[in-house]
Scaffold this motif. Structure first.
Motif, PDB file in Angstrom:
ATOM      1  N   TRP A   1      21.467  21.304  29.417  1.00 50.79           N
ATOM      2  CA  TRP A   1      22.287  20.942  30.534  1.00 50.79           C
ATOM      3  C   TRP A   1      23.679  20.390  29.604  1.00 50.79           C
ATOM      4  CZ3 TRP A   1      21.365  21.157  35.518  1.00 50.79           C
ATOM      5  CH2 TRP A   1      20.072  21.386  35.866  1.00 50.79           C
ATOM      6  N   LEU A   2      24.972  20.788  30.011  1.00 53.28           N
ATOM      7  CA  LEU A   2      25.964  20.670  29.350  1.00 53.28           C
ATOM      8  C   LEU A   2      27.243  20.232  30.617  1.00 53.28           C
ATOM      9  CD1 LEU A   2      26.959  23.326  26.728  1.00 53.28           C
ATOM     10  CD2 LEU A   2      25.832  21.127  26.337  1.00 53.28           C
ATOM     11  N   GLU A   3      27.485  18.853  30.353  1.00 54.62           N
ATOM     12  CA  GLU A   3      28.395  18.278  31.336  1.00 54.62           C
ATOM     13  C   GLU A   3      29.949  18.631  30.895  1.00 54.62           C
ATOM     14  OE1 GLU A   3      29.501  14.157  33.703  1.00 54.62           O
ATOM     15  OE2 GLU A   3      27.900  14.118  32.154  1.00 54.62           O
TER      16      GLU A   3
ATOM     17  N   ILE B   1      22.809  21.261  21.514  1.00 57.83           N
ATOM     18  CA  ILE B   1      22.578  22.774  21.956  1.00 57.83           C
ATOM     19  C   ILE B   1      22.578  23.579  20.495  1.00 57.83           C
ATOM     20  CG2 ILE B   1      25.036  23.103  22.317  1.00 57.83           C
ATOM     21  CD1 ILE B   1      24.246  25.267  24.019  1.00 57.83           C
ATOM     22  N   PHE B   2      23.583  23.061  19.766  1.00 56.55           N
ATOM     23  CA  PHE B   2      23.777  24.024  18.479  1.00 56.55           C
ATOM     24  C   PHE B   2      22.718  23.829  17.506  1.00 56.55           C
ATOM     25  CE2 PHE B   2      28.208  23.115  20.078  1.00 56.55           C
ATOM     26  CZ  PHE B   2      28.044  24.308  20.879  1.00 56.55           C
TER      27      PHE B   2
ATOM     28  N   ILE C   1      21.624  27.872  29.907  1.00 58.01           N
ATOM     29  CA  ILE C   1      22.707  26.735  29.601  1.00 58.01           C
ATOM     30  C   ILE C   1      23.526  26.627  31.083  1.00 58.01           C
ATOM     31  CG2 ILE C   1      24.793  26.090  28.120  1.00 58.01           C
ATOM     32  CD1 ILE C   1      23.516  28.349  26.288  1.00 58.01           C
ATOM     33  N   THR C   2      23.135  25.303  31.223  1.00 57.30           N
ATOM     34  CA  THR C   2      23.851  24.937  32.812  1.00 57.30           C
ATOM     35  C   THR C   2      25.095  24.060  32.451  1.00 57.30           C
ATOM     36  OG1 THR C   2      21.560  24.913  33.579  1.00 57.30           O
ATOM     37  CG2 THR C   2      23.320  23.938  34.906  1.00 57.30           C
ATOM     38  N   PHE C   3      26.332  24.614  32.899  1.00 57.06           N
ATOM     39  CA  PHE C   3      27.555  23.843  32.953  1.00 57.06           C
ATOM     40  C   PHE C   3      27.606  23.323  34.178  1.00 57.06           C
ATOM     41  CE2 PHE C   3      27.356  27.363  29.834  1.00 57.06           C
ATOM     42  CZ  PHE C   3      28.312  26.651  28.616  1.00 57.06           C
ATOM     43  N   TYR C   4      28.095  21.868  34.083  1.00 58.69           N
ATOM     44  CA  TYR C   4      28.121  21.366  35.617  1.00 58.69           C
ATOM     45  C   TYR C   4      29.380  20.100  35.163  1.00 58.69           C
ATOM     46  CZ  TYR C   4      25.403  17.490  33.551  1.00 58.69           C
ATOM     47  OH  TYR C   4      24.985  16.497  32.693  1.00 58.69           O
ATOM     48  N   THR C   5      29.609  19.653  36.210  1.00 58.97           N
ATOM     49  CA  THR C   5      30.941  18.594  35.979  1.00 58.97           C
ATOM     50  C   THR C   5      30.265  17.363  36.904  1.00 58.97           C
ATOM     51  OG1 THR C   5      32.061  18.993  38.059  1.00 58.97           O
ATOM     52  CG2 THR C   5      32.734  20.187  35.915  1.00 58.97           C
ATOM     53  N   GLU C   6      31.018  16.136  37.115  1.00 63.10           N
ATOM     54  CA  GLU C   6      30.577  15.151  37.855  1.00 63.10           C
ATOM     55  C   GLU C   6      30.581  15.254  39.271  1.00 63.10           C
ATOM     56  OE1 GLU C   6      35.162  13.179  37.770  1.00 63.10           O
ATOM     57  OE2 GLU C   6      33.332  12.358  36.632  1.00 63.10           O
ATOM     58  N   ASN C   7      31.161  16.674  39.719  1.00 65.45           N
ATOM     59  CA  ASN C   7      31.208  16.742  41.067  1.00 65.45           C
ATOM     60  C   ASN C   7      29.868  17.764  41.661  1.00 65.45           C
ATOM     61  OD1 ASN C   7      33.853  15.598  41.290  1.00 65.45           O
ATOM     62  ND2 ASN C   7      34.841  17.620  40.491  1.00 65.45           N
ATOM     63  N   HIS C   8      28.817  17.351  40.877  1.00 68.88           N
ATOM     64  CA  HIS C   8      27.663  18.353  41.092  1.00 68.88           C
ATOM     65  C   HIS C   8      26.943  17.824  42.580  1.00 68.88           C
ATOM     66  CE1 HIS C   8      26.458  14.758  39.368  1.00 68.88           C
ATOM     67  NE2 HIS C   8      25.229  14.810  39.964  1.00 68.88           N
ATOM     68  N   SER C   9      26.298  18.883  43.020  1.00 73.03           N
ATOM     69  CA  SER C   9      25.600  18.640  44.296  1.00 73.03           C
ATOM     70  C   SER C   9      24.151  17.707  43.993  1.00 73.03           C
ATOM     71  CB  SER C   9      25.154  19.780  44.779  1.00 73.03           C
ATOM     72  OG  SER C   9      23.893  20.548  43.883  1.00 73.03           O
ATOM     73  N   LYS C  10      23.810  17.040  44.998  1.00 72.78           N
ATOM     74  CA  LYS C  10      22.417  16.274  45.241  1.00 72.78           C
ATOM     75  C   LYS C  10      21.327  17.127  44.420  1.00 72.78           C
ATOM     76  CE  LYS C  10      20.056  12.430  45.695  1.00 72.78           C
ATOM     77  NZ  LYS C  10      18.744  12.990  45.479  1.00 72.78           N
ATOM     78  N   ARG C  11      21.071  18.499  45.175  1.00 75.98           N
ATOM     79  CA  ARG C  11      20.332  19.319  44.826  1.00 75.98           C
ATOM     80  C   ARG C  11      20.101  19.672  43.478  1.00 75.98           C
ATOM     81  NH1 ARG C  11      18.722  25.053  47.886  1.00 75.98           N
ATOM     82  NH2 ARG C  11      16.751  25.148  47.221  1.00 75.98           N
ATOM     83  N   LEU C  12      21.343  19.785  42.652  1.00 74.02           N
ATOM     84  CA  LEU C  12      21.541  20.185  41.487  1.00 74.02           C
ATOM     85  C   LEU C  12      20.710  19.031  40.480  1.00 74.02           C
ATOM     86  CD1 LEU C  12      22.485  22.072  39.152  1.00 74.02           C
ATOM     87  CD2 LEU C  12      24.527  20.939  39.107  1.00 74.02           C
TER      88      LEU C  12
ATOM     89  N   VAL D   1      14.259  18.206  33.244  1.00 71.65           N
ATOM     90  CA  VAL D   1      14.822  17.445  32.321  1.00 71.65           C
ATOM     91  C   VAL D   1      14.193  17.605  30.881  1.00 71.65           C
ATOM     92  CG1 VAL D   1      13.745  15.094  32.731  1.00 71.65           C
ATOM     93  CG2 VAL D   1      15.997  15.254  31.597  1.00 71.65           C
ATOM     94  N   ASN D   2      12.981  17.934  30.755  1.00 67.88           N
ATOM     95  CA  ASN D   2      12.088  17.983  29.685  1.00 67.88           C
ATOM     96  C   ASN D   2      11.958  19.588  29.165  1.00 67.88           C
ATOM     97  OD1 ASN D   2      11.873  15.091  29.023  1.00 67.88           O
ATOM     98  ND2 ASN D   2      10.443  15.075  30.519  1.00 67.88           N
ATOM     99  N   ASN D   3      12.355  20.361  29.975  1.00 72.08           N
ATOM    100  CA  ASN D   3      12.210  21.877  30.008  1.00 72.08           C
ATOM    101  C   ASN D   3      13.026  22.300  28.834  1.00 72.08           C
ATOM    102  OD1 ASN D   3      11.867  24.582  29.870  1.00 72.08           O
ATOM    103  ND2 ASN D   3      11.642  24.345  32.325  1.00 72.08           N
TER     104      ASN D   3
END
Length: 309
Positions: free
Chosen positions: A74-76, A11-12, A48-59, A67-69
Motif C-alpha cells: 500500500w502506497l499513500e 517497497i524497495f 502495489i496499490t496507489f491511493y490517496t486520503e480520498n479513498h473509499s470506505k470499502r477500500l 494489511v499483513n498480506n
C-alpha cells in the motif's frame, strides 16, 4: 487516512526477486474493481496499490483485512490533479530499472498511461495495461488500431502459423528476396541481428510486424531455445550489409521505396546513429515527395539499434 501502512516494510526492500509480475493499481480510477486480482496472482507476484486520503470506505475495509498480506503493498500518494498518476509512473520507472526481467501491469481505465506502456515496450520491457471496466471494448479498439497501422502486412500472421521445420533447411543468407509472410520477416531479421541481442529482436519485430504481432513472436522466440539455436545460423557478419538489409526490410514493410535504403543508411551512419535532429533534416532532403517524412518516422526506432551493430 488508512491505518496500518506504517507496519509495511519499504517497497524497495521487499521487491528483490526477479521474474515476478508487479500489478500497479490506480485506485482513483478503478475503485475496488481490482479486488479479485488477489485470487488470481501468484504467490511471488506483488500488487502495489496507489491511493490517496480520498479513498473509499470499502477500500479501507479491504486494507484492514489484507494489511499483513505480503503480496499487497500500500502506497499513500499526495492528492492533486493527476498527482497519483505521476507517482505511479515514478515507482514503475524505479522498479523497471531495478528489475528489467520482471513483468508489469497497470490496472487503470486512464488512457494516459499508454504512452508509458509504449515507451517501455519499445525497450523490451514486459508491460501492459488492463482496464477492468472496458475489457471487451479495449480489445476491439486495440485490434482495429493494429490493423490500421499495419494494413500493409498480410492478414492472419500469427505465432501459430510459424513452422520451425521451415528453418531446418539450409541457412543461406539472401540479399535480394524481400519477405512477404511473418515467417520470412523472422528469417530476414535473423540475418541482421544476432539472437543473443533479444532487445534488438524485440525492436525489429515490433517495427516490422506491429506491436501486437511483434510481441507474440518475441515471446515465442524468447521461450523456445531450439528456435533461437536455429535462427542463430542465419546471422552473417558484414555490418554495413546487415544494416542496409534491415533498413530495406523496414521500408518494404511500410511500402516505401527500398531503393532508398543505401541512402538512408549513409545518412544515419554519417551522424553515428546519434544526432536525431540532423538525421531528420537529411531525411527531409532525401526526396521532394511529401512522403519523405515517412522515411525518418519508420526508421527512427531502429537508429539506436543500428548504433549497436
Amino acid at each position: 487516512m488508512l491505518s496500518g501502512n506504517e507496519k509495511k516494510q519499504d517497497i524497495f526492500e521487499r521487491t528483490t526477486i526477479l521474474k515476478r509480475r508487479y500489478y500497479f493499481i490506480d485506485t482513483e480510477n478503478v475503485g475496488d474493481k481490482w479486488f479479485g486480482l488477489l485470487d488470481k496472482c501468484k504467490k511471488k507476484d506483488r500488487i502495489i496499490t496507489f491511493y490517496t486520503e480520498n479513498h473509499s470506505k470499502r477500500l479501507e475495509d479491504f486494507l484492514i483485512r489484507q494489511v499483513n498480506n505480503p503480496r499487497v503493498i500500500w502506497l499513500e500518494c499526495t492528492p492533486g490533479n493527476n498527482a497519483l498518476d505521476y507517482q505511479l509512473i515514478g515507482v514503475l520507472a524505479y522498479l523497471v530499472t531495478k528489475h528489467p526481467k520482471a513483468a508489469f501491469c497497470i490496472y487503470s481505465n486512464d488512457k494516459g498511461y499508454q504512452k508509458t506502456v509504449d515507451f517501455w515496450n519499445n525497450r523490451g520491457i514486459q508491460i501492459c495495461q488492463k482496464s477492468p471496466n472496458q475489457k471487451k471494448k479495449a480489445v476491439k479498439k486495440g485490434k482495429k488500431k493494429e490493423k490500421k497501422s499495419k494494413k500493409n502486412l498480410i492478414p492472419d500472421i500469427t505465432v501459430q502459423n510459424y513452422k520451425k521445420k521451415d528453418l531446418t533447411e539450409a541457412c543461406v543468407p539472401t540479399e535480394n528476396p524481400l519477405p512477404v509472410t511473418a515467417e520470412q520477416y523472422v528469417d530476414s531479421i535473423a540475418e541482421c541481428i544476432p539472437i543473443s541481442n533479444l532487445n534488438g529482436w524485440y525492436c525489429a519485430l515490433t517495427v516490422l510486424l506491429g506491436q501486437e504481432t511483434g510481441r507474440e513472436w518475441y515471446q515465442k522466440i524468447r521461450q523456445d531455445a531450439q528456435m533461437r539455436e536455429i535462427l542463430s545460423g542465419y546471422f552473417h557478419g558484414d555490418k554495413r550489409k546487415r544494416s542496409i538489409r534491415l533498413i530495406t526490410l523496414t521500408l518494404h514493410a511500410y511500402q516505401l521505396d527500398t531503393n532508398k535504403a543505401q541512402d538512408a543508411y549513409h545518412i544515419i551512419a554519417s551522424h553515428r546513429c546519434q544526432n536525431l535532429g540532423a538525421i531528420k533534416i537529411d531525411f527531409d532532403k532525401l526526396t521532394d515527395h511529401p512522403s519523405q517524412q515517412n522515411y525518418y518516422k519508420v526508421l527512427r526506432p531502429l537508429i539506436a539499434l543500428l548504433r549497436d551493430f
